[in-house]
Motif scaffolding. Structure first.
Motif, PDB file in Angstrom:
ATOM      1  N   ALA A  44       3.915  -0.797  14.948  1.00 28.50           N
ATOM      2  CA  ALA A  44       3.253  -1.746  14.044  1.00 28.50           C
ATOM      3  C   ALA A  44       1.954  -2.263  14.655  1.00 28.50           C
ATOM      4  CB  ALA A  44       4.198  -2.898  13.721  1.00 28.50           C
ATOM      5  N   LEU A  45       1.971  -2.590  15.950  1.00 25.60           N
ATOM      6  CA  LEU A  45       0.749  -3.024  16.626  1.00 25.60           C
ATOM      7  C   LEU A  45      -0.303  -1.918  16.618  1.00 25.60           C
ATOM      8  CD1 LEU A  45       2.165  -4.972  19.697  1.00 25.60           C
ATOM      9  CD2 LEU A  45       0.701  -5.936  17.903  1.00 25.60           C
ATOM     10  N   HIS A  46       0.126  -0.688  16.885  1.00 22.79           N
ATOM     11  CA  HIS A  46      -0.814   0.435  16.895  1.00 22.79           C
ATOM     12  C   HIS A  46      -1.449   0.611  15.510  1.00 22.79           C
ATOM     13  CE1 HIS A  46      -1.581   5.003  17.617  1.00 22.79           C
ATOM     14  NE2 HIS A  46      -2.686   4.296  17.765  1.00 22.79           N
ATOM     15  N   LEU A  47      -0.646   0.466  14.463  1.00 17.18           N
ATOM     16  CA  LEU A  47      -1.190   0.578  13.105  1.00 17.18           C
ATOM     17  C   LEU A  47      -2.267  -0.472  12.861  1.00 17.18           C
ATOM     18  CD1 LEU A  47       2.089   1.170  11.041  1.00 17.18           C
ATOM     19  CD2 LEU A  47       0.297   2.851  11.515  1.00 17.18           C
ATOM     20  N   VAL A  98      -4.204  -1.946  15.122  1.00 12.40           N
ATOM     21  CA  VAL A  98      -5.395  -1.574  15.910  1.00 12.40           C
ATOM     22  C   VAL A  98      -6.195  -0.511  15.176  1.00 12.40           C
ATOM     23  CG1 VAL A  98      -6.172  -0.508  18.074  1.00 12.40           C
ATOM     24  CG2 VAL A  98      -4.386  -2.268  18.104  1.00 12.40           C
ATOM     25  N   ARG A  99      -5.496   0.501  14.632  1.00 10.13           N
ATOM     26  CA  ARG A  99      -6.177   1.556  13.874  1.00 10.13           C
ATOM     27  C   ARG A  99      -6.796   1.003  12.597  1.00 10.13           C
ATOM     28  NH1 ARG A  99      -4.308   6.908  14.066  1.00 10.13           N
ATOM     29  NH2 ARG A  99      -5.782   7.227  12.359  1.00 10.13           N
ATOM     30  N   ALA A 100      -6.041   0.182  11.868  1.00  7.79           N
ATOM     31  CA  ALA A 100      -6.518  -0.330  10.573  1.00  7.79           C
ATOM     32  C   ALA A 100      -7.735  -1.243  10.742  1.00  7.79           C
ATOM     33  CB  ALA A 100      -5.397  -1.077   9.863  1.00  7.79           C
ATOM     34  N   LEU A 101      -7.838  -1.929  11.872  1.00  8.01           N
ATOM     35  CA  LEU A 101      -8.986  -2.796  12.121  1.00  8.01           C
ATOM     36  C   LEU A 101     -10.205  -2.028  12.634  1.00  8.01           C
ATOM     37  CD1 LEU A 101      -7.280  -5.927  13.750  1.00  8.01           C
ATOM     38  CD2 LEU A 101      -8.148  -5.680  11.410  1.00  8.01           C
ATOM     39  N   ARG A 116       1.068   5.129   8.728  1.00  6.47           N
ATOM     40  CA  ARG A 116       2.458   5.298   9.193  1.00  6.47           C
ATOM     41  C   ARG A 116       3.114   6.531   8.583  1.00  6.47           C
ATOM     42  NH1 ARG A 116       6.093   1.277   5.622  1.00  6.47           N
ATOM     43  NH2 ARG A 116       5.575   2.243   3.628  1.00  6.47           N
ATOM     44  N   ASN A 117       2.470   7.105   7.537  1.00  5.75           N
ATOM     45  CA  ASN A 117       3.065   8.217   6.790  1.00  5.75           C
ATOM     46  C   ASN A 117       2.166   9.446   6.847  1.00  5.75           C
ATOM     47  OD1 ASN A 117       4.936   9.518   5.147  1.00  5.75           O
ATOM     48  ND2 ASN A 117       4.026   8.741   3.245  1.00  5.75           N
ATOM     49  N   GLN A 118       1.756   9.795   8.079  1.00  6.03           N
ATOM     50  CA  GLN A 118       0.978  11.012   8.335  1.00  6.03           C
ATOM     51  C   GLN A 118      -0.382  11.009   7.659  1.00  6.03           C
ATOM     52  OE1 GLN A 118       2.042  12.874  10.599  1.00  6.03           O
ATOM     53  NE2 GLN A 118       4.211  13.374  10.487  1.00  6.03           N
ATOM     54  N   GLY A 119      -0.925   9.828   7.321  1.00 11.29           N
ATOM     55  CA  GLY A 119      -2.255   9.744   6.735  1.00 11.29           C
ATOM     56  C   GLY A 119      -2.309  10.082   5.260  1.00 11.29           C
ATOM     57  N   ARG A 120      -1.142  10.110   4.602  1.00 16.19           N
ATOM     58  CA  ARG A 120      -1.146  10.367   3.158  1.00 16.19           C
ATOM     59  C   ARG A 120      -1.743   9.186   2.412  1.00 16.19           C
ATOM     60  NH1 ARG A 120       3.910  12.316   4.960  1.00 16.19           N
ATOM     61  NH2 ARG A 120       4.132  14.567   4.660  1.00 16.19           N
ATOM     62  N   GLY A 121      -2.442   9.462   1.319  1.00 18.17           N
ATOM     63  CA  GLY A 121      -2.954   8.391   0.474  1.00 18.17           C
ATOM     64  C   GLY A 121      -1.904   7.947  -0.530  1.00 18.17           C
ATOM     65  N   GLU A 122      -2.123   6.786  -1.118  1.00 17.66           N
ATOM     66  CA  GLU A 122      -1.197   6.324  -2.148  1.00 17.66           C
ATOM     67  C   GLU A 122      -1.255   7.265  -3.345  1.00 17.66           C
ATOM     68  OE1 GLU A 122      -0.553   1.897  -2.667  1.00 17.66           O
ATOM     69  OE2 GLU A 122      -2.595   1.921  -1.887  1.00 17.66           O
ATOM     70  N   LEU A 176      -6.209  11.029   9.699  1.00 17.60           N
ATOM     71  CA  LEU A 176      -5.264  11.281  10.792  1.00 17.60           C
ATOM     72  C   LEU A 176      -4.247  10.147  10.828  1.00 17.60           C
ATOM     73  CD1 LEU A 176      -4.446  12.894  13.355  1.00 17.60           C
ATOM     74  CD2 LEU A 176      -6.002  11.391  14.634  1.00 17.60           C
ATOM     75  N   GLY A 177      -2.981  10.490  10.715  1.00 12.41           N
ATOM     76  CA  GLY A 177      -1.936   9.466  10.721  1.00 12.41           C
ATOM     77  C   GLY A 177      -0.827   9.786  11.696  1.00 12.41           C
ATOM     78  N   CYS A 178       0.201   8.966  11.666  1.00 15.23           N
ATOM     79  CA  CYS A 178       1.356   9.101  12.554  1.00 15.23           C
ATOM     80  C   CYS A 178       2.623   9.153  11.712  1.00 15.23           C
ATOM     81  CB  CYS A 178       1.441   7.893  13.490  1.00 15.23           C
ATOM     82  SG  CYS A 178      -0.045   7.577  14.454  1.00 15.23           S
TER      83      CYS A 178
END
Length: 369
Positions: free
Chosen positions: A58-61, A63-66, A206-212, A222-224
């Motif tokens: 969650a913290l890593h997400l 950092v990436r989102a910011l 969090r879902n491999q970089g998929r879009g909504e 690039l996602g995780c």
């Protein structure tokens, strides 16, 4: 007698909640995920929650989102679980440590301003041991210097700062749900935010970089794989229903320890500032200055030999081997952190710890002192 350091509080209610999901085809990305996110967001008093497979994730997400990246600096604490700094290193962001307040053990806000440079992009503050950081001053500094603000409330679900719930401060926050926490999902964490853009990015990342609304094999970035399963979410929902009960249990255990230890020579019981409501994550005492780290370690060894689970909380992050190698930190760089870390003892602490168990722990601790 064997007394563990920590133990989750799982009842038949949680077991049946998990089994009910196992009887469905929706083991991941199903309805329990959204229900858990909605209820955790409501509990924290924020608009959005994005569940992940750990507090670290969650913290890593966040950092990436910011958009924090190589060359950026983030001010944070050296007295924490290592994930609060590692989440920055994942993106090649430099953690800039500031020493801690000797009472609350949180970031010493008086020392932050001199550490701010043109490369500083954010402050990441931790609500250490469930005691909220000084959020008024942290928010003031973030506004003054146009910095992002991250709340690591992994240890503090249920805590309050001046009547406002932990998990609701800054641009985004996290809770974590490892089995030693106030409530558990087995493994898990959650991003909390009022910012729709951050929430959407975290869901994608969090879902491999998929879009909504994207097809399963379409990836926008690039996602995780940081998803939290519906099995974990079902456990979390059942625990969330019991959270206030469990927080009361932990308060009771803490007060039993306080009553027995507050007048013991050489022991400092946990400090709680008058303007906060602590959420008891662990029960950590500090030995007096007359004790060395060697003395503390001898006491830990003696407690364990008597069947009493215990630990030091925390080891300074800046003195971890790879941090010393990366940043050339050395003993003496953050003296308050180092002094506190050398003298902490986490005693057995969990919801259903009994008075008789505490009455076994305390005399053995006194004898070793």
């Amino acid at each position: 007698m064997e007394i563990p350091l920590a133990r989750p509080d799982i009842t038949e209610h949680e077991i049946q909640a998990v089994v009910s999901v196992l009887r469905t085809p929706n083991l991941s990305l199903g309805p329990k995920l959204k229900e858990f996110e909605d209820k955790i967001a409501s509990y924290a008093g924020v608009r959005y929650a994005v569940a992940a497979n750990s507090g670290t994730s969650a913290l890593h997400l966040i950092v990436r989102a910011l958009g924090l990246s190589e060359g950026d600096e983030v001010i944070t604490t050296p007295f924490s679980f290592i994930a609060s700094s590692n989440c920055l290193l994942f993106e090649r962001v430099t953690p800039v440590f500031v020493d801690i307040d000797p009472q609350t053990l949180n970031l010493d806000v008086r020392q932050i301003e001199p550490k701010i440079t043109e490369r500083t992009k954010a402050i990441l503050a931790v609500d250490v041991f469930g005691h909220p950081a000084e959020w008024d001053e942290l928010e003031r500094l973030a506004r003054k210097y146009n910095l992002k603000l991250i709340e690591d409330s992994a240890e503090a679900i249920g805590a309050e700062y001046k009547g406002r719930k932990a998990g609701s401060f800054g641009d985004a926050a996290v809770f974590a749900f490892y089995p030693n926490k106030q409530m558990t999902t087995g493994e898990g964490g959650v991003v909390l935010t009022n910012d729709e853009h951050i929430a959407k990015l975290c869901r994608s990342l969090r879902n491999q970089g998929r879009g909504e609304g994207s097809e399963w094999l379409q990836h926008e970035r690039l996602g995780c794989n940081y998803r939290l399963s519906d099995i974990n979410c079902a456990l979390g929902l059942a625990q969330l229903e019991r959270l206030e009960e469990m927080l009361r249990k932990r308060e009771r255990v803490a007060q039993m320890y306080n009553e027995r230890l507050r007048d013991v020579k050489g022991v400092r019981i946990p400090y709680v500032a008058p303007h906060v409501k602590i959420s008891w994550f662990v029960y950590v005492i500090r030995l007096g200055e007359e004790y060395t780290q060697t003395d503390r370690d001898r006491i830990l060894q003696g407690l364990r030999a008597r069947g009493i689970g215990c630990s030091n909380y925390f080891s300074p992050i800046h003195l971890q081997p790879f941090y010393r190698e990366l940043f050339s930190y050395k003993p003496g760089d953050f003296p308050v952190t180092e002094s506190v870390a050398a003298r902490t003892i986490a005693l057995p602490f969990y919801n259903n710890l009994t008075e008789s168990q505490i009455d076994y722990v305390v005399p053995h601790l006194k004898a070793l002192l």
